[in-house]
Motif scaffolding. Sequence first.
Motif, PDB file in Angstrom:
ATOM      1  N   PHE A   1      77.458  95.777  -1.529  1.00  0.00           N
ATOM      2  CA  PHE A   1      76.706  94.733  -2.225  1.00  0.00           C
ATOM      3  C   PHE A   1      75.197  94.970  -2.178  1.00  0.00           C
ATOM      4  CE2 PHE A   1      80.761  92.606  -1.454  1.00  0.00           C
ATOM      5  CZ  PHE A   1      81.013  92.063  -2.707  1.00  0.00           C
ATOM      6  N   GLY A   2      74.806  96.210  -1.888  1.00  0.00           N
ATOM      7  CA  GLY A   2      73.397  96.579  -1.966  1.00  0.00           C
ATOM      8  C   GLY A   2      72.486  95.821  -1.023  1.00  0.00           C
ATOM      9  N   PHE A   3      72.933  95.675   0.245  1.00  0.00           N
ATOM     10  CA  PHE A   3      72.155  94.968   1.264  1.00  0.00           C
ATOM     11  C   PHE A   3      71.819  93.536   0.803  1.00  0.00           C
ATOM     12  CE2 PHE A   3      71.568  99.419   2.230  1.00  0.00           C
ATOM     13  CZ  PHE A   3      71.668  99.449   3.617  1.00  0.00           C
ATOM     14  N   VAL A   4      72.883  92.840   0.371  1.00  0.00           N
ATOM     15  CA  VAL A   4      72.720  91.449  -0.069  1.00  0.00           C
ATOM     16  C   VAL A   4      72.151  90.579   1.041  1.00  0.00           C
ATOM     17  CG1 VAL A   4      75.097  90.833   0.577  1.00  0.00           C
ATOM     18  CG2 VAL A   4      73.906  89.514  -1.179  1.00  0.00           C
ATOM     19  N   ASN A   5      72.425  90.940   2.281  1.00  0.00           N
ATOM     20  CA  ASN A   5      71.929  90.172   3.430  1.00  0.00           C
ATOM     21  C   ASN A   5      70.417  90.209   3.560  1.00  0.00           C
ATOM     22  OD1 ASN A   5      72.173  92.915   3.949  1.00  0.00           O
ATOM     23  ND2 ASN A   5      72.622  92.655   6.130  1.00  0.00           N
ATOM     24  N   ILE A   6      69.787  91.217   2.996  1.00  0.00           N
ATOM     25  CA  ILE A   6      68.323  91.351   3.065  1.00  0.00           C
ATOM     26  C   ILE A   6      67.688  91.042   1.709  1.00  0.00           C
ATOM     27  CG2 ILE A   6      66.407  92.943   3.489  1.00  0.00           C
ATOM     28  CD1 ILE A   6      68.315  94.441   5.412  1.00  0.00           C
ATOM     29  N   ARG A   7      68.211  91.663   0.656  1.00  0.00           N
ATOM     30  CA  ARG A   7      67.596  91.549  -0.673  1.00  0.00           C
ATOM     31  C   ARG A   7      67.688  90.127  -1.241  1.00  0.00           C
ATOM     32  NH1 ARG A   7      70.627  94.166  -4.056  1.00  0.00           N
ATOM     33  NH2 ARG A   7      69.108  94.076  -5.746  1.00  0.00           N
ATOM     34  N   HIS A   8      68.732  89.394  -0.879  1.00  0.00           N
ATOM     35  CA  HIS A   8      68.907  88.053  -1.446  1.00  0.00           C
ATOM     36  C   HIS A   8      68.790  86.953  -0.387  1.00  0.00           C
ATOM     37  CE1 HIS A   8      69.886  89.068  -5.609  1.00  0.00           C
ATOM     38  NE2 HIS A   8      70.421  90.172  -5.107  1.00  0.00           N
ATOM     39  N   PHE A   9      68.111  87.276   0.699  1.00  0.00           N
ATOM     40  CA  PHE A   9      67.911  86.280   1.759  1.00  0.00           C
ATOM     41  C   PHE A   9      67.082  85.102   1.234  1.00  0.00           C
ATOM     42  CE2 PHE A   9      65.722  84.498   5.457  1.00  0.00           C
ATOM     43  CZ  PHE A   9      66.778  84.334   6.338  1.00  0.00           C
ATOM     44  N   SER A  10      66.012  85.401   0.517  1.00  0.00           N
ATOM     45  CA  SER A  10      65.155  84.336  -0.021  1.00  0.00           C
ATOM     46  C   SER A  10      65.894  83.530  -1.089  1.00  0.00           C
ATOM     47  CB  SER A  10      63.869  84.934  -0.614  1.00  0.00           C
ATOM     48  OG  SER A  10      64.165  85.836  -1.669  1.00  0.00           O
ATOM     49  N   THR A  11      66.754  84.191  -1.865  1.00  0.00           N
ATOM     50  CA  THR A  11      67.549  83.477  -2.870  1.00  0.00           C
ATOM     51  C   THR A  11      68.455  82.455  -2.198  1.00  0.00           C
ATOM     52  OG1 THR A  11      67.606  85.501  -4.207  1.00  0.00           O
ATOM     53  CG2 THR A  11      69.125  83.744  -4.822  1.00  0.00           C
ATOM     54  N   ALA A  12      69.046  82.846  -1.081  1.00  0.00           N
ATOM     55  CA  ALA A  12      69.925  81.942  -0.334  1.00  0.00           C
ATOM     56  C   ALA A  12      69.177  80.689   0.109  1.00  0.00           C
ATOM     57  CB  ALA A  12      70.510  82.674   0.879  1.00  0.00           C
ATOM     58  N   ILE A  13      67.955  80.877   0.583  1.00  0.00           N
ATOM     59  CA  ILE A  13      67.152  79.733   1.022  1.00  0.00           C
ATOM     60  C   ILE A  13      66.845  78.811  -0.158  1.00  0.00           C
ATOM     61  CG2 ILE A  13      64.911  79.042   1.962  1.00  0.00           C
ATOM     62  CD1 ILE A  13      64.993  81.592   3.664  1.00  0.00           C
TER      63      ILE A  13
ATOM     64  N   ARG B   1      67.775  74.815  -0.755  1.00  0.00           N
ATOM     65  CA  ARG B   1      66.715  73.863  -1.089  1.00  0.00           C
ATOM     66  C   ARG B   1      66.986  73.119  -2.394  1.00  0.00           C
ATOM     67  NH1 ARG B   1      61.592  76.399  -2.081  1.00  0.00           N
ATOM     68  NH2 ARG B   1      60.801  74.256  -2.087  1.00  0.00           N
ATOM     69  N   GLY B   2      67.960  73.609  -3.178  1.00  0.00           N
ATOM     70  CA  GLY B   2      68.309  72.943  -4.426  1.00  0.00           C
ATOM     71  C   GLY B   2      67.542  73.423  -5.639  1.00  0.00           C
ATOM     72  N   LYS B   3      66.869  74.564  -5.530  1.00  0.00           N
ATOM     73  CA  LYS B   3      66.061  75.062  -6.633  1.00  0.00           C
ATOM     74  C   LYS B   3      66.905  75.355  -7.875  1.00  0.00           C
ATOM     75  CE  LYS B   3      62.737  78.673  -7.916  1.00  0.00           C
ATOM     76  NZ  LYS B   3      61.943  79.843  -7.459  1.00  0.00           N
ATOM     77  N   TYR B   4      68.161  75.779  -7.671  1.00  0.00           N
ATOM     78  CA  TYR B   4      68.993  76.165  -8.804  1.00  0.00           C
ATOM     79  C   TYR B   4      70.059  75.114  -9.130  1.00  0.00           C
ATOM     80  CZ  TYR B   4      66.789  80.593  -7.596  1.00  0.00           C
ATOM     81  OH  TYR B   4      65.863  81.561  -7.300  1.00  0.00           O
TER      82      TYR B   4
ATOM     83  N   ASN C   1      72.651  87.069 -12.648  1.00  0.00           N
ATOM     84  CA  ASN C   1      72.198  87.141 -14.045  1.00  0.00           C
ATOM     85  C   ASN C   1      71.800  85.766 -14.567  1.00  0.00           C
ATOM     86  OD1 ASN C   1      72.641  89.891 -14.159  1.00  0.00           O
ATOM     87  ND2 ASN C   1      74.669  89.729 -15.106  1.00  0.00           N
ATOM     88  N   LEU C   2      72.531  84.754 -14.149  1.00  0.00           N
ATOM     89  CA  LEU C   2      72.230  83.385 -14.568  1.00  0.00           C
ATOM     90  C   LEU C   2      70.862  82.948 -14.024  1.00  0.00           C
ATOM     91  CD1 LEU C   2      73.725  81.119 -16.155  1.00  0.00           C
ATOM     92  CD2 LEU C   2      74.427  80.204 -13.943  1.00  0.00           C
ATOM     93  N   ILE C   3      70.603  83.279 -12.764  1.00  0.00           N
ATOM     94  CA  ILE C   3      69.306  82.954 -12.154  1.00  0.00           C
ATOM     95  C   ILE C   3      68.182  83.686 -12.879  1.00  0.00           C
ATOM     96  CG2 ILE C   3      67.900  83.260 -10.079  1.00  0.00           C
ATOM     97  CD1 ILE C   3      70.399  82.771  -8.420  1.00  0.00           C
ATOM     98  N   THR C   4      68.422  84.956 -13.189  1.00  0.00           N
ATOM     99  CA  THR C   4      67.410  85.766 -13.878  1.00  0.00           C
ATOM    100  C   THR C   4      67.078  85.175 -15.248  1.00  0.00           C
ATOM    101  OG1 THR C   4      68.230  87.758 -12.769  1.00  0.00           O
ATOM    102  CG2 THR C   4      66.842  88.067 -14.706  1.00  0.00           C
ATOM    103  N   ARG C   5      68.120  84.771 -15.996  1.00  0.00           N
ATOM    104  CA  ARG C   5      67.883  84.167 -17.308  1.00  0.00           C
ATOM    105  C   ARG C   5      67.140  82.844 -17.184  1.00  0.00           C
ATOM    106  NH1 ARG C   5      73.283  85.820 -18.296  1.00  0.00           N
ATOM    107  NH2 ARG C   5      74.029  83.678 -18.028  1.00  0.00           N
TER     108      ARG C   5
END
Length: 539
Positions: free
Chosen positions: A74-86, A90-93, A531-535
Amino acid sequence: MSTALFFAFRLPFQVQSIASSVGKGLDDRINDGFMPFAIWWENLILSEADIFGIGIPLVLIVLILGALFFTLYFGFVNIRHFSTAIQVVRGKYDELEREVPKLKPAVLAVDGDLKGTIKDEGHLGEVNHFQALATAVSGTVGLGNIALVAVAISIGGPGATFWMVLAGLLGMSTKFVECTLGVKYRDIDKDGTVFGGPMYYLSRGLKEKGLGVLGRFLAVVFAILCVGASFGGGNAFQSNQAAAQIIGLFELSGSAMGSIIGLVFAIFAGIVIIGGIKRIAKVTEKVVPMMAILYVGAALFIIFSKIDLIDDVLTLILTEAFNPMATVSGGFVGVMIQGFRRAAFSNEAGAGSAAIAHSAVNTAYPASEGLVGLLEPFIDTVLVCSMTAIVIILFNMDGAFIYGDVVNGQALLQNGSRLGGVNITSLAFESSIKGSSYVLMIAVCLFAFSTILSWSYYGLQAWKYLFGRGKWIDLTYKVLFLVFTVLGAAITLDAVIKFSDAMILALVFPNMVGLLFLFPDVKKEFVNYVNLITRNKSK
């Protein structure tokens, strides 16, 4: 509630009187009867593979190699998407959820979801992202972070900390996979009640791949083991260490004192678990931040008050991870096993248990909750376990106890006596902050209580999968669960560790088989959500 509280304080004194009249050694008799089974179960689950003449538990090999594979795949999802998880927590998405049309619960099939309806089903979850995370964290951030870290450091020395943190970082990827699957394959009843976890993604997911018989078999095995784990690591161990802390701090005596404290815990836990996941979530979302502030705050105070020694501590951790001192048995591999074993018990990545809590979340997108789930091992192991380890190593810089000299989970102190588990941690805190042992006792009780609540839900879900969803079936499980709350407080730490470790680690075998078949499904959900987040960002 007032009546329940009255009995909670009144009943222990009545029980103590009855226990005294029956005779001495109630706790000892319970322990003697339980120990043989604990030893047998530990030897079975922790069977070793001989690799280059070194015995390594098979379950740890499966866990670490699996976590490493998921991290790379998953391409180091634990590091690359750590901020996305937060941001998800927080309810941003959350606005993405509102864009999906709802369907009525009646459209859901009983034995499997209607094709393409997972997005609609997501709106029928029972808790939000933060509540799901709080419930799951309260199930993982327990006394393992306080007591078993002390055991790991006592046996494996400072170097065990390095392997514990590494296992925590890799475990984030495994947690991402199992929590995504937990939401994707969950079942939602007509009244909106969610049923999820490995039992469902093993049976449903493998059925989709033409492996229905294997999936059903693994699901049943997992459910049986999960019920056992809820009695052991999620319950008995928690009440055991809470009772040990209370008895040691207040110097209580009596052959049935552990049983009495366990009974008090059982009464308070019973009041909450009757209300189900929604009440548990409401309690844990308040208790988890409170216990985190209390415990982490005290640990950080000690660390910063001895900041001049931190470079020495970090040097010890790194050097002894690969070249441990002579008193530590097993050498480099022994230290590594202690670190991995404690991390596996603490954050439960690969065990699949937390996927049960995460499956109850109100989301349209399974991968969103997978990202939330990866925060658990970071909070549990990388942060809380590391802080505990550093505090204990700081305490032992002057040789308060001997690394590697451990009998029945208890380390040898300078004065010739032995202490183990939570009492070592308590001593470490008290040596730096006078009176902090009382603060730690409160934190220990909160840790124990919140973990017991979360695991009561995990075990109940597994129990329902095996026996159905009737009212009396629920009640039977809850009574048995509370019996183990009392039992755990009565038996010794060594017996509890043997039983608890093996029960939780046993979950790994059926769960990891499922993950290795189903991870491509996670990839599809993950790509879709990213992809949904990116759009959404480009709007």
